[in-house]
Motif scaffolding. Structure first.
Motif, PDB file in Angstrom:
ATOM      1  N   ARG A 233       0.837  -1.203   0.000  1.00  0.00           N
ATOM      2  CA  ARG A 233       0.000   0.000   0.000  1.00  0.00           C
ATOM      3  C   ARG A 233       0.876   1.259   0.000  1.00  0.00           C
ATOM      4  NH1 ARG A 233      -4.561  -2.120   4.365  1.00  0.00           N
ATOM      5  NH2 ARG A 233      -5.273  -3.872   3.053  1.00  0.00           N
ATOM      6  N   LEU A 234       0.429   2.256  -0.743  1.00  0.00           N
ATOM      7  CA  LEU A 234       1.216   3.467  -0.932  1.00  0.00           C
ATOM      8  C   LEU A 234       0.876   4.519   0.112  1.00  0.00           C
ATOM      9  CD1 LEU A 234       0.996   3.811  -4.824  1.00  0.00           C
ATOM     10  CD2 LEU A 234       2.811   2.751  -3.457  1.00  0.00           C
ATOM     11  N   LEU A 235       1.877   5.303   0.457  1.00  0.00           N
ATOM     12  CA  LEU A 235       1.721   6.375   1.437  1.00  0.00           C
ATOM     13  C   LEU A 235       2.746   7.451   1.141  1.00  0.00           C
ATOM     14  CD1 LEU A 235       4.338   5.805   3.483  1.00  0.00           C
ATOM     15  CD2 LEU A 235       2.848   3.945   4.217  1.00  0.00           C
ATOM     16  N   LEU A 236       2.578   8.611   1.781  1.00  0.00           N
ATOM     17  CA  LEU A 236       3.601   9.650   1.725  1.00  0.00           C
ATOM     18  C   LEU A 236       4.607   9.360   2.832  1.00  0.00           C
ATOM     19  CD1 LEU A 236       1.462  12.877   1.180  1.00  0.00           C
ATOM     20  CD2 LEU A 236       2.613  11.473  -0.517  1.00  0.00           C
ATOM     21  N   ARG A 237       5.871   9.207   2.455  1.00  0.00           N
ATOM     22  CA  ARG A 237       6.858   8.744   3.436  1.00  0.00           C
ATOM     23  C   ARG A 237       6.910   9.666   4.645  1.00  0.00           C
ATOM     24  NH1 ARG A 237      12.594  10.049   0.254  1.00  0.00           N
ATOM     25  NH2 ARG A 237      12.437  12.330   0.341  1.00  0.00           N
ATOM     26  N   THR A 238       7.027   9.055   5.815  1.00  0.00           N
ATOM     27  CA  THR A 238       7.058   9.809   7.067  1.00  0.00           C
ATOM     28  C   THR A 238       8.480  10.153   7.505  1.00  0.00           C
ATOM     29  OG1 THR A 238       7.044   7.750   8.349  1.00  0.00           O
ATOM     30  CG2 THR A 238       4.908   8.754   7.834  1.00  0.00           C
ATOM     31  N   HIS A 239       9.466   9.620   6.823  1.00  0.00           N
ATOM     32  CA  HIS A 239      10.878   9.912   7.081  1.00  0.00           C
ATOM     33  C   HIS A 239      11.661   9.525   5.836  1.00  0.00           C
ATOM     34  CE1 HIS A 239      10.669   5.732   9.276  1.00  0.00           C
ATOM     35  NE2 HIS A 239      10.221   5.690   8.053  1.00  0.00           N
ATOM     36  N   THR A 240      12.906   9.907   5.767  1.00  0.00           N
ATOM     37  CA  THR A 240      13.727   9.536   4.604  1.00  0.00           C
ATOM     38  C   THR A 240      14.431   8.199   4.816  1.00  0.00           C
ATOM     39  OG1 THR A 240      15.555  10.892   5.472  1.00  0.00           O
ATOM     40  CG2 THR A 240      14.095  11.910   3.831  1.00  0.00           C
ATOM     41  N   SER A 241      14.130   7.523   5.903  1.00  0.00           N
ATOM     42  CA  SER A 241      14.777   6.239   6.208  1.00  0.00           C
ATOM     43  C   SER A 241      14.550   5.153   5.160  1.00  0.00           C
ATOM     44  CB  SER A 241      14.306   5.727   7.574  1.00  0.00           C
ATOM     45  OG  SER A 241      14.568   6.675   8.583  1.00  0.00           O
ATOM     46  N   PRO A 242      13.415   5.137   4.408  1.00  0.00           N
ATOM     47  CA  PRO A 242      13.273   4.100   3.379  1.00  0.00           C
ATOM     48  C   PRO A 242      14.423   4.068   2.389  1.00  0.00           C
ATOM     49  CG  PRO A 242      11.174   5.204   3.731  1.00  0.00           C
ATOM     50  CD  PRO A 242      12.193   5.955   4.525  1.00  0.00           C
ATOM     51  N   VAL A 243      15.069   5.210   2.174  1.00  0.00           N
ATOM     52  CA  VAL A 243      16.196   5.251   1.239  1.00  0.00           C
ATOM     53  C   VAL A 243      17.358   4.404   1.766  1.00  0.00           C
ATOM     54  CG1 VAL A 243      17.765   6.765  -0.041  1.00  0.00           C
ATOM     55  CG2 VAL A 243      15.448   7.535   0.497  1.00  0.00           C
ATOM     56  N   GLN A 244      17.453   4.253   3.099  1.00  0.00           N
ATOM     57  CA  GLN A 244      18.502   3.399   3.655  1.00  0.00           C
ATOM     58  C   GLN A 244      18.324   1.958   3.170  1.00  0.00           C
ATOM     59  OE1 GLN A 244      18.927   3.797   7.911  1.00  0.00           O
ATOM     60  NE2 GLN A 244      18.511   5.998   7.887  1.00  0.00           N
ATOM     61  N   ILE A 245      17.097   1.448   3.244  1.00  0.00           N
ATOM     62  CA  ILE A 245      16.833   0.080   2.802  1.00  0.00           C
ATOM     63  C   ILE A 245      17.041  -0.040   1.300  1.00  0.00           C
ATOM     64  CG2 ILE A 245      15.045  -1.681   2.565  1.00  0.00           C
ATOM     65  CD1 ILE A 245      16.129  -1.485   5.346  1.00  0.00           C
ATOM     66  N   ARG A 246      16.529   0.917   0.550  1.00  0.00           N
ATOM     67  CA  ARG A 246      16.683   0.869  -0.907  1.00  0.00           C
ATOM     68  C   ARG A 246      18.156   0.875  -1.304  1.00  0.00           C
ATOM     69  NH1 ARG A 246      12.318   1.661  -4.130  1.00  0.00           N
ATOM     70  NH2 ARG A 246      10.333   2.211  -3.124  1.00  0.00           N
ATOM     71  N   THR A 247      18.960   1.651  -0.595  1.00  0.00           N
ATOM     72  CA  THR A 247      20.385   1.709  -0.913  1.00  0.00           C
ATOM     73  C   THR A 247      21.086   0.409  -0.551  1.00  0.00           C
ATOM     74  OG1 THR A 247      20.373   4.102  -0.520  1.00  0.00           O
ATOM     75  CG2 THR A 247      22.510   3.001  -0.558  1.00  0.00           C
ATOM     76  N   MET A 248      20.750  -0.163   0.600  1.00  0.00           N
ATOM     77  CA  MET A 248      21.382  -1.422   0.984  1.00  0.00           C
ATOM     78  C   MET A 248      20.977  -2.560   0.063  1.00  0.00           C
ATOM     79  SD  MET A 248      21.673  -1.453   5.167  1.00  0.00           S
ATOM     80  CE  MET A 248      20.002  -0.953   5.576  1.00  0.00           C
ATOM     81  N   GLU A 249      19.792  -2.478  -0.552  1.00  0.00           N
ATOM     82  CA  GLU A 249      19.398  -3.489  -1.535  1.00  0.00           C
ATOM     83  C   GLU A 249      20.253  -3.406  -2.797  1.00  0.00           C
ATOM     84  OE1 GLU A 249      14.618  -4.195  -0.668  1.00  0.00           O
ATOM     85  OE2 GLU A 249      15.255  -2.784  -2.227  1.00  0.00           O
ATOM     86  N   GLN A 250      20.766  -2.216  -3.086  1.00  0.00           N
ATOM     87  CA  GLN A 250      21.508  -2.010  -4.329  1.00  0.00           C
ATOM     88  C   GLN A 250      23.019  -2.038  -4.144  1.00  0.00           C
ATOM     89  OE1 GLN A 250      20.052   1.752  -5.748  1.00  0.00           O
ATOM     90  NE2 GLN A 250      17.926   1.053  -5.896  1.00  0.00           N
ATOM     91  N   MET A 251      23.487  -1.686  -2.940  1.00  0.00           N
ATOM     92  CA  MET A 251      24.939  -1.580  -2.711  1.00  0.00           C
ATOM     93  C   MET A 251      25.353  -2.498  -1.579  1.00  0.00           C
ATOM     94  SD  MET A 251      25.216   2.612  -2.872  1.00  0.00           S
ATOM     95  CE  MET A 251      26.941   2.572  -2.375  1.00  0.00           C
ATOM     96  N   LYS A 252      26.433  -3.186  -1.792  1.00  0.00           N
ATOM     97  CA  LYS A 252      26.986  -4.036  -0.744  1.00  0.00           C
ATOM     98  C   LYS A 252      27.799  -3.186   0.226  1.00  0.00           C
ATOM     99  CE  LYS A 252      27.281  -8.140  -3.706  1.00  0.00           C
ATOM    100  NZ  LYS A 252      26.281  -8.927  -2.952  1.00  0.00           N
ATOM    101  N   PRO A 253      27.978  -3.657   1.463  1.00  0.00           N
ATOM    102  CA  PRO A 253      28.800  -2.889   2.407  1.00  0.00           C
ATOM    103  C   PRO A 253      30.271  -2.918   1.956  1.00  0.00           C
ATOM    104  CG  PRO A 253      28.178  -5.017   3.340  1.00  0.00           C
ATOM    105  CD  PRO A 253      27.433  -4.879   2.060  1.00  0.00           C
ATOM    106  N   PRO A 254      31.045  -1.895   2.333  1.00  0.00           N
ATOM    107  CA  PRO A 254      30.692  -0.781   3.222  1.00  0.00           C
ATOM    108  C   PRO A 254      29.960   0.334   2.471  1.00  0.00           C
ATOM    109  CG  PRO A 254      32.981  -0.600   2.589  1.00  0.00           C
ATOM    110  CD  PRO A 254      32.485  -1.880   1.977  1.00  0.00           C
ATOM    111  N   ILE A 255      29.096   1.043   3.177  1.00  0.00           N
ATOM    112  CA  ILE A 255      28.426   2.217   2.597  1.00  0.00           C
ATOM    113  C   ILE A 255      28.418   3.348   3.615  1.00  0.00           C
ATOM    114  CG2 ILE A 255      26.929   0.862   1.075  1.00  0.00           C
ATOM    115  CD1 ILE A 255      24.629   1.415   3.019  1.00  0.00           C
ATOM    116  N   ARG A 256      28.453   4.539   3.090  1.00  0.00           N
ATOM    117  CA  ARG A 256      28.304   5.756   3.896  1.00  0.00           C
ATOM    118  C   ARG A 256      27.490   6.733   3.062  1.00  0.00           C
ATOM    119  NH1 ARG A 256      32.836   3.349   5.361  1.00  0.00           N
ATOM    120  NH2 ARG A 256      33.549   3.442   7.529  1.00  0.00           N
TER     121      ARG A 256
END
Length: 418
Positions: A233-256
């Motif tokens: 279900r779609l919503l207006l994001r309540t924080h920018t934290s979803p980008v953390q998950i999206r980035t970890m799905e695309q990039m392997k550690p280490p990340i900053r």
């Protein structure tokens, strides 16, 4: 050659012939030479007809004949040349037609300059065509000379035209300053969609199904999502934290990474709340990252933002996606941590000498479980995350007492920060 020669059918007193009104011929030959021939004939007819315009009535007729939308010459050119052109010739014909359109428009506009001479002409005897023609030529040449001199002259003593120069909005400026600090520490910038799914906004960040943040009193959901599975279900994001998950799905550690962006919550607007505001979050994941690394990074960032004299202070807190979690305070950079501004109490820090700036903590191992297939094994990596409200920092930095001023678009207010 698909063009048709303009028939000369009767004599006149000037060159022995006069011409029938030009009609756009259909082309059967679209070679470059044939196209050039057809264009030359059209331009010749245009000049011939333009030269015959000696009154406002004639000018209007001339303009409508060449530029009318329904049956003007330009419309017929488009229909008879471009639309009927074979596929391989359309590009060349299109260029010719576009050039012709501009040339015809310019020619008609130039003829309109004579229109200013049509009013106020002296009265002539009937059939005094030669007299009228001579006066028109003299008046037109005089007017043309005036226009030419006016266009070539420039009064350098006149004041210049002031064009206001734009400037960064104070909130955007604050976000850019925060991002710049972390860029200098080696962080890269990541962004993500404002319209998010429940999965990225809540589930993958370790928010249980019954967590209060999922309540519609806090979250703005997109309408008509009831038929979808809950996580989609779609919503207006309540924080920018979803980008953390999206980035970890695309990039392997280490990340900053550092994540600036706009977020929404169902807060009634007042002096300190808005349903739309801005956040800057950060995430660092690597081997052997500790809470000490988090404190050192944020202490350096706060000194870069607010001055080298500020101190940082951490107090235990709770966030679903970090464990342990903390709220970070900085010593009040307005009163210097004293709680007073002269004899008056310091309002920004509420006389405590400390200002809450952000929330932070070590990434909860449960979060890694959603991206474990991309190298995020909680037994091997660790990391920290933090997030701060850019609007709140801008309020403190610029001494603004109402967050709504940032979003009302009052140029008088915004010009102060240019």
């Amino acid at each position: 050659m698909g063009g048709v020669q303009i028939p000369r059918v009767a004599r006149d007193d000037k060159d022995g012939f006069f011409y029938l009104p030009y009609t756009v011929p259909k082309l059967t030959d679209y070679s470059p030479a044939a196209l050039d021939n057809a264009v030359t004939e059209l331009l010749s007819a245009l000049d011939t007809e333009a030269a015959k315009v000696t009154s406002e009535v004639e000018w209007k007729s001339f303009r409508d004949r060449w530029m009318a939308r329904k049956n003007g010459v330009l419309t017929n050119v488009n229909d008879r040349w471009l639309k009927s052109a074979p596929k391989e010739a359309k590009a060349a014909v299109g260029q010719k037609v576009n050039w012709l359109r501009k040339h015809v428009e310019d020619r008609v506009e130039n003829v309109t300059k004579k229109k200013v001479l049509f009013d106020g002409l002296p009265t002539f005897e009937p059939n005094a065509s030669a007299q009228v023609s001579g006066v028109l030529v003299e008046l037109y040449e005089a007017e043309h000379k005036k226009l030419h001199l006016a266009s070539d002259s420039l009064d350098i003593t006149l004041p210049g035209i002031h064009r206001p120069i734009g400037a960064e909005h104070p909130v955007i400026k604050t976000m850019n300053e925060i991002v710049s600090v972390f860029r200098n520490l080696g962080y890269s910038v990541q962004e993500g969609p404002v319209i998010e799914t429940d999965y990225y906004n809540f589930e993958a960040l370790n928010f249980p199904p019954d967590h209060p943040a999922r309540d519609t009193q806090d979250t703005l959901f997109i309408a008509n999502q009831e038929s979808k599975p809950p996580r989609e279900r779609l919503l207006l994001r309540t924080h920018t934290s979803p980008v953390q998950i999206r980035t970890m799905e695309q990039m392997k550690p280490p990340i900053r990474i550092v994540i600036p962006g706009k977020v929404h919550r169902n807060d009634p607007p007042d002096a300190s709340h808005s349903p739309m505001f801005h956040q800057v979050e950060g995430l660092a994941v690597d081997t052997n990252i500790t809470f000490g690394d988090l404190k050192g990074t944020l202490d350096h960032a706060m000194k870069a933002l607010f001055g080298s004299s500020v101190k940082t202070h951490f107090r235990p807190s709770f966030f679903p996606f970090t464990e342990p979690s903390a709220e970070m305070y900085v010593s009040c950079f307005i009163c210097g941590g004293t709680g007073k501004r002269g004899s008056e109490p310091c309002r920004p820090c509420k006389q405590t000498g400390w200002i809450e700036i952000l929330g932070c903590g070590m990434v909860d191992p449960n979060v890694y479980s959603f991206v474990k297939d991309n190298g995020y094994d909680a037994e091997k990596v660790s990391g920290f995350a933090f997030g701060m409200g850019a609007d709140r920092i801008a309020i403190l930095k610029y001494g603004v007492d109402d967050i709504q001023l940032f979003f009302q678009g009052d140029v008088r207010f915004l010009q102060q920060f240019g």
